[in-house]
Design an enzyme around this catalytic site. Structure first.
Site, mmCIF file in Angstrom:
data_model
loop_
_atom_site.group_PDB
_atom_site.id
_atom_site.type_symbol
_atom_site.label_atom_id
_atom_site.label_comp_id
_atom_site.label_asym_id
_atom_site.label_seq_id
_atom_site.Cartn_x
_atom_site.Cartn_y
_atom_site.Cartn_z
ATOM 1 N N ASN A 9 -8.125 9.768 -1.627
ATOM 2 C CA ASN A 9 -7.127 8.963 -0.642
ATOM 3 C C ASN A 9 -7.074 10.115 0.396
ATOM 4 O O ASN A 9 -6.092 10.865 0.298
ATOM 5 C CB ASN A 9 -5.866 8.696 -1.327
ATOM 6 C CG ASN A 9 -4.930 7.857 -0.192
ATOM 7 O OD1 ASN A 9 -5.305 7.651 0.989
ATOM 8 N ND2 ASN A 9 -3.740 7.476 -0.625
ATOM 9 N N HIS A 97 0.591 1.155 -1.812
ATOM 10 C CA HIS A 97 0.897 2.605 -2.134
ATOM 11 C C HIS A 97 2.367 2.700 -1.815
ATOM 12 O O HIS A 97 2.805 2.091 -0.737
ATOM 13 C CB HIS A 97 -0.110 3.421 -1.121
ATOM 14 C CG HIS A 97 0.059 4.863 -1.573
ATOM 15 N ND1 HIS A 97 0.906 5.629 -1.244
ATOM 16 C CD2 HIS A 97 -0.815 5.722 -2.205
ATOM 17 C CE1 HIS A 97 0.856 6.635 -1.694
ATOM 18 N NE2 HIS A 97 -0.303 7.003 -2.395
ATOM 19 N N GLU A 146 0.953 4.919 -9.959
ATOM 20 C CA GLU A 146 1.495 6.071 -9.465
ATOM 21 C C GLU A 146 2.861 6.549 -9.167
ATOM 22 O O GLU A 146 3.515 5.824 -8.281
ATOM 23 C CB GLU A 146 0.719 5.970 -7.771
ATOM 24 C CG GLU A 146 -0.856 5.887 -7.573
ATOM 25 C CD GLU A 146 -1.163 6.617 -6.342
ATOM 26 O OE1 GLU A 146 -2.162 7.665 -6.669
ATOM 27 O OE2 GLU A 146 -0.688 6.578 -5.385
ATOM 28 N N GLY A 152 2.028 14.095 -4.544
ATOM 29 C CA GLY A 152 2.136 15.342 -3.747
ATOM 30 C C GLY A 152 3.052 16.262 -4.074
ATOM 31 O O GLY A 152 3.402 17.139 -3.310
ATOM 32 N N GLY A 204 -4.968 12.510 -4.047
ATOM 33 C CA GLY A 204 -4.518 12.604 -2.710
ATOM 34 C C GLY A 204 -5.168 13.904 -2.088
ATOM 35 O O GLY A 204 -5.988 14.404 -1.790
HETATM 36 P P1 PGA Z 1 -1.399 13.236 -4.430
HETATM 37 O O1 PGA Z 1 -1.467 11.659 -4.097
HETATM 38 O O2 PGA Z 1 -2.658 13.362 -5.298
HETATM 39 O O3 PGA Z 1 -1.361 14.096 -3.424
HETATM 40 O O4 PGA Z 1 -0.343 13.331 -5.421
HETATM 41 C C1 PGA Z 1 -1.963 10.476 -4.590
HETATM 42 C C2 PGA Z 1 -1.638 9.234 -3.954
HETATM 43 O O5 PGA Z 1 -0.806 9.306 -3.059
HETATM 44 O O6 PGA Z 1 -2.723 8.595 -4.094
#
Ligand code: PGA
Length: 221
Positions: A9, A97, A146, A152, A204
């Site tokens: 993503n 999301h 998630e 993040g 992400g």
């Molecule tokens: P991340 O994001 O890998 O940066 O934690 C995942 C996402 O938001 O799909």
């Protein structure tokens, strides 16, 4: 659905030049990626890059997703990109999301409409849920668990907990295919998939660097 899903993503990152550089680097690994027939690699670039990514991956096994979709069919909806338009370039769409739910106030009803549009035009929804209680619209088969705290943050959920949530969804519908997302990286990817119920990952931050993303694909199994 026996393949393991590895989804990138790219969120709202990368202009045309940066997208081109990402593609150049990623496609250097084409031959090794071709060997991984047991992995369904899906890339979700921003809308602006869907056409160039689609032509770069035409004839390859790499699939594309959009990160969003209009809840409406084609029509007078200024600024929206609808499912019929997305279908020209992608086979999947990420819906629900937490960033869409939180920053853009997407309601359950709206997510239902987006899912309806996706299915109507032959796009496969990857429906994001934040907890086991999150409502999943009818017709959805691929769910991405998630938890918001893990996105993040560098603090993923534990593989055991993610596996328990996946199991909970599968008890509601045995046909669900549950992915995990939230701070997945090249080191922890395998631990999620090794638990048994998690059938893929949504990545992400660590997909913004194509080399790191290739490493995640390699390390997945
Ligand atoms: P991340 O994001 O890998 O940066 O934690 C995942 C996402 O938001 O799909």
């Amino acid at each position: 659905m026996n393949k393991v899903f590895i989804v990138a993503n790219l969120k709202s990152y990368k202009n045309e030049q940066e997208g081109k550089a990402w593609l150049e680097e990623f496609t250097k690994h084409k031959e090794e990626l071709d060997r991984y027939g047991d992995r369904e690699v899906i890339i979700a670039p921003p809308f602006t890059l869907l056409p160039s990514f689609a032509s770069a991956f035409s004839g390859t096994k790499v699939m594309l997703a959009s990160q969003n979709l209009s809840p409406f069919d084609e029509g007078a909806y200024t600024g929206e990109v609808n499912a019929k338009q997305v279908k020209d370039f992608a086979n999947y769409v990420i819906i629900g999301h937490s960033e869409r739910r939180n920053y853009f106030k997407e309601s359950e009803e709206m997510l239902y409409e987006k899912t309806y549009q996706a299915i109507k035009y032959g796009l496969t929804p990857i429906f994001c849920v934040q907890a086991e209680q999150t409502i999943v619209p009818e017709g959805v088969r691929i769910i991405a668990y998630e938890p918001t705290f893990a996105i993040g943050s560098g603090h993923p959920d534990t593989p055991e907990s993610a596996n328990t949530v996946a199991q909970g969804f599968m008890e509601k519908n045995k046909n669900y295919c549950v992915l995990y997302g939230g701070s997945v990286n090249e080191t922890n990817v395998r631990s999620f998939l090794a638990e048994g119920k998690i059938k893929g990952v949504l990545v992400g931050s660590e997909s913004l660097n194509p080399q790191q993303f290739v490493q995640i694909i390699q390390n997945a199994l």
